[in-house]
Design an enzyme around this catalytic site. Sequence first.
Site, mmCIF file in Angstrom:
data_model
loop_
_atom_site.group_PDB
_atom_site.id
_atom_site.type_symbol
_atom_site.label_atom_id
_atom_site.label_comp_id
_atom_site.label_asym_id
_atom_site.label_seq_id
_atom_site.Cartn_x
_atom_site.Cartn_y
_atom_site.Cartn_z
ATOM 1 N N GLU A 161 -25.379 40.188 -45.372
ATOM 2 C CA GLU A 161 -25.515 39.827 -43.953
ATOM 3 C C GLU A 161 -26.619 38.800 -43.757
ATOM 4 O O GLU A 161 -26.509 37.889 -42.938
ATOM 5 C CB GLU A 161 -25.795 41.097 -43.133
ATOM 6 C CG GLU A 161 -24.604 42.048 -43.157
ATOM 7 C CD GLU A 161 -24.884 43.368 -42.459
ATOM 8 O OE1 GLU A 161 -25.788 44.096 -42.898
ATOM 9 O OE2 GLU A 161 -24.193 43.660 -41.457
ATOM 10 N N ALA B 16 -30.094 46.852 -47.158
ATOM 11 C CA ALA B 16 -31.165 47.518 -46.422
ATOM 12 C C ALA B 16 -31.801 48.526 -47.369
ATOM 13 O O ALA B 16 -31.206 48.905 -48.375
ATOM 14 C CB ALA B 16 -30.578 48.228 -45.211
HETATM 15 C C1 3H9 Z 1 -27.157 48.331 -45.663
HETATM 16 O O1 3H9 Z 1 -27.463 47.314 -46.214
HETATM 17 C C2 3H9 Z 1 -27.066 48.476 -44.175
HETATM 18 C C3 3H9 Z 1 -26.978 47.151 -43.430
HETATM 19 O O2 3H9 Z 1 -25.634 46.769 -43.236
HETATM 20 C C4 3H9 Z 1 -27.529 47.255 -42.042
HETATM 21 C C5 3H9 Z 1 -28.954 47.437 -41.888
HETATM 22 C C6 3H9 Z 1 -29.372 47.315 -40.458
HETATM 23 N N1 3H9 Z 1 -32.272 50.775 -51.099
HETATM 24 O O3 3H9 Z 1 -28.102 51.306 -59.051
HETATM 25 P P1 3H9 Z 1 -29.321 51.123 -59.861
HETATM 26 C C7 3H9 Z 1 -32.542 51.923 -56.097
HETATM 27 S S1 3H9 Z 1 -26.870 49.754 -46.544
HETATM 28 C C8 3H9 Z 1 -33.191 51.489 -51.761
HETATM 29 O O4 3H9 Z 1 -29.587 52.075 -60.966
HETATM 30 P P2 3H9 Z 1 -28.278 48.656 -60.922
HETATM 31 C C9 3H9 Z 1 -31.843 53.028 -56.844
HETATM 32 O O5 3H9 Z 1 -31.960 54.251 -56.172
HETATM 33 C C10 3H9 Z 1 -27.131 49.295 -48.235
HETATM 34 N N2 3H9 Z 1 -33.122 51.731 -53.093
HETATM 35 O O6 3H9 Z 1 -29.415 49.619 -60.425
HETATM 36 C C11 3H9 Z 1 -32.573 53.006 -58.153
HETATM 37 O O7 3H9 Z 1 -33.837 53.611 -57.942
HETATM 38 P P3 3H9 Z 1 -34.556 54.429 -59.079
HETATM 39 C C12 3H9 Z 1 -25.992 48.544 -48.780
HETATM 40 C C13 3H9 Z 1 -32.070 51.240 -53.745
HETATM 41 O O8 3H9 Z 1 -28.962 47.455 -61.443
HETATM 42 C C14 3H9 Z 1 -32.851 51.524 -58.373
HETATM 43 O O9 3H9 Z 1 -32.744 50.933 -57.075
HETATM 44 N N3 3H9 Z 1 -26.221 48.306 -50.182
HETATM 45 C C15 3H9 Z 1 -31.065 50.511 -53.107
HETATM 46 O O10 3H9 Z 1 -27.311 49.390 -61.773
HETATM 47 C C16 3H9 Z 1 -31.872 50.852 -59.300
HETATM 48 O O11 3H9 Z 1 -30.542 51.119 -58.853
HETATM 49 C C17 3H9 Z 1 -25.755 49.110 -51.125
HETATM 50 O O12 3H9 Z 1 -25.080 50.087 -50.852
HETATM 51 C C18 3H9 Z 1 -31.200 50.269 -51.723
HETATM 52 N N4 3H9 Z 1 -30.290 49.539 -51.029
HETATM 53 O O13 3H9 Z 1 -27.468 48.260 -59.605
HETATM 54 C C19 3H9 Z 1 -26.086 48.729 -52.536
HETATM 55 N N5 3H9 Z 1 -30.139 50.148 -54.014
HETATM 56 O O14 3H9 Z 1 -34.738 53.453 -60.174
HETATM 57 C C20 3H9 Z 1 -26.487 49.927 -53.301
HETATM 58 C C21 3H9 Z 1 -30.554 50.644 -55.193
HETATM 59 O O15 3H9 Z 1 -35.790 54.912 -58.441
HETATM 60 N N6 3H9 Z 1 -27.014 49.597 -54.606
HETATM 61 N N7 3H9 Z 1 -31.717 51.310 -55.043
HETATM 62 O O16 3H9 Z 1 -33.551 55.497 -59.381
HETATM 63 C C22 3H9 Z 1 -26.253 49.244 -55.647
HETATM 64 O O17 3H9 Z 1 -25.043 49.124 -55.557
HETATM 65 C C23 3H9 Z 1 -26.931 49.032 -56.964
HETATM 66 O O18 3H9 Z 1 -28.164 49.708 -56.910
HETATM 67 C C24 3H9 Z 1 -27.198 47.559 -57.313
HETATM 68 C C25 3H9 Z 1 -28.082 47.527 -58.594
HETATM 69 C C26 3H9 Z 1 -25.875 46.862 -57.606
HETATM 70 C C27 3H9 Z 1 -27.928 46.858 -56.213
#
Ligand code: 3H9
Length: 650
Positions: free
Chosen positions: A106, A64
């Site tokens: 999901e 999300a």
């Molecule tokens: C969810 O999904 C809830 C659902 O169950 C229900 C919904 C109803 N959203 O980490 P990075 C940004 S909760 C917005 O350096 P990487 C991050 O801030 C979510 N922004 O890259 C950064 O921005 P900036 C569950 C996001 O390649 C940029 O992306 N998911 C999100 O090292 C790059 O991030 C998670 O908890 C997001 N979801 O790693 C996953 N994610 O460049 C969380 C990242 O402006 N994310 N950003 O600073 C991660 O684990 C890592 O970001 C990921 C990429 C592995 C995806």
Amino acid sequence: MSDMPVKLERRGAMALVTIDNPPVNALGLGVRQRLLELVPELEADAAVAGVVLTGAGSLFVGGADITEFDRPPQAPHLPELLERIERSGKPWFAAVNGPALGGGAELALACHYRLVSPKARFGLPEINLGIIPGAGGTQRLPRLVGVEAALPVIAENAQIDGQRAVELHLAAELVEGDFLAGAIAASAKMAMHPLPFPAAELPIADPGEGFWTEAAARIRKSARGAKAPLAALESLRLGVQKGAIAGLSFERETFLRLRASDEAAALRYLFFAERSASRSSTIRGVEPRRINVAGVVGGGTMGVGITAALLNAGLTVVLSERDAASLERATAALQAVVAAQARRKMHSDEEGRDRLARLKGAVGLNELAGCDLVIEAVFEDLDVKRDVFATLLQVCRADAILATNTSYIDPRHIVEGFGSKERFIGLHFFSPAQVMKLLEIIPLPQTAADVKATGFDLAKRLGKVPVRAGICEGFIGNRILKRYRGEAEQMVAEGVDFAAIDAALRDFGYAMGPFEMQDLAGLDISFMNREAARARGENVPETLGDILVRAGRKGQKTGGGWYDYEPGERKPQPSAATVRLLTPLIGAPKQVASRKIIDRLIKAMADEGRKILEEGIADSPEAIDLVEVHGYGFPRGKGGPMFLSARNAI
Ligand code: 3H9
């Protein structure tokens, strides 16, 4: 940034839908709206046999859109969209090309089939954000892979890779080579089959009460007060025992409740703060120097920890001590660290051997000649440190970076009178350095831009959170620590029981309170700092800690400090000796509510933080909170003193 977050193409009888929403293909409002339009549109299109859904770039979907979580949820909601996909009359194939996390996993679970590349991973990291999956993750995953395989993903941060997904029948096929072409071809074949049952309608076996009790005990222990992991377990259990409809509604309610909680707000704040930390404005656009071989001077606790951190990150390290006996002790300590890491399954025995093979011990400084970076971690004494750097300037290559790990001494004094100051920097690690994630980066006024950039780059390679700190006594972290301890001691002087203060901080989420902490670390280090300042003629009032040290009570290592300790034990016991020593100096016993103790201490920290910001010692309130969380054990779920203070939560 792409202007069309969802792209539609035709590949024969298959529709190819690509989520293209940089940076992580998050399921923001625009994506949800467009996907929800596409389901009926493609269903009604007679030329379409099925839909292949994938992510642009190297990710499937990162989840999300977390940036939406500070506002109320906006329709169409993700569960609604996923249910519509699940009910589609045409099959949807998730072509999982990379990480499918949170809402991304999901989404894949709601599709009729999953095809995976070797880089695919399914994870539900919601608990790290203080929430539980909110779009069916706790219900569909266990129905597809069984409760035992689903639990670690839902409540314990485990992930399922492509290969394992096939073994668990979560994915229909692992496609190697040209992934998209292969996934489309495989989907086209499967599109001929009758639609499978929706995941939410599959039967599920209850593993029994023993399983749930054991899981709850394990998760409660590792969650250390965080609410989300146990809530995720509860959602899973309820869905297994009461059915998917009840499970989905419990999951959604819990998700929404937790999403609005202070804990989730704090964890989101830290999520973004951690990501921006490594992009400090001080280093933008500057290429770091390449570091392959690092030297560490001093094999005490700090030097050994720093060496372990460098070895863990794949560097070759020369560890220097002043004589053979000290080097032998340091090497043995390092072997013990590596063995402990292997016991905790942080690496295999073979990887441990590889780490030790990259270590070279040296007596004296001459063998540091080939290092790209040398980190000094010797005794905290100005003259000793100056001697080390004077020799390093002779021995090391002209382009080698020279860093000090000092925690209190002004680095400008350490290099006073030396040439080529642009190569010096402070790199302040926190003990145990192979574990603690904070790295304070302390540039001198003359430090070269690429030397600073190398500090940040090194932090990233070590998996640490870098925070730039300006020069002042104690930099950011130890300066706040001093204020925090001072305030705690002041309360004791006013008559508050120090054990009550420790207990209040433990309740708040710290692993230990300030007095237990001093006993563990030793009261003598800060005592010696104060004595040195007094010797310089500074007016440093006598503290309660000084009284204890003068009476030989330096902490656990002397069998007692604030508390008493049985030989070989770490459990603090009330101390009659401490009472005797301090009673004449403190006020009449005073009962203070735990909440008030916390408020006063956090306010003091935030107040010092504000001064630090005003003086330009830190770049942002977030930087200060990262220091507290990653260097001093501030409970993550509370965000940090600056976060709490900005929200008027203290
Ligand atoms: C969810 O999904 C809830 C659902 O169950 C229900 C919904 C109803 N959203 O980490 P990075 C940004 S909760 C917005 O350096 P990487 C991050 O801030 C979510 N922004 O890259 C950064 O921005 P900036 C569950 C996001 O390649 C940029 O992306 N998911 C999100 O090292 C790059 O991030 C998670 O908890 C997001 N979801 O790693 C996953 N994610 O460049 C969380 C990242 O402006 N994310 N950003 O600073 C991660 O684990 C890592 O970001 C990921 C990429 C592995 C995806």
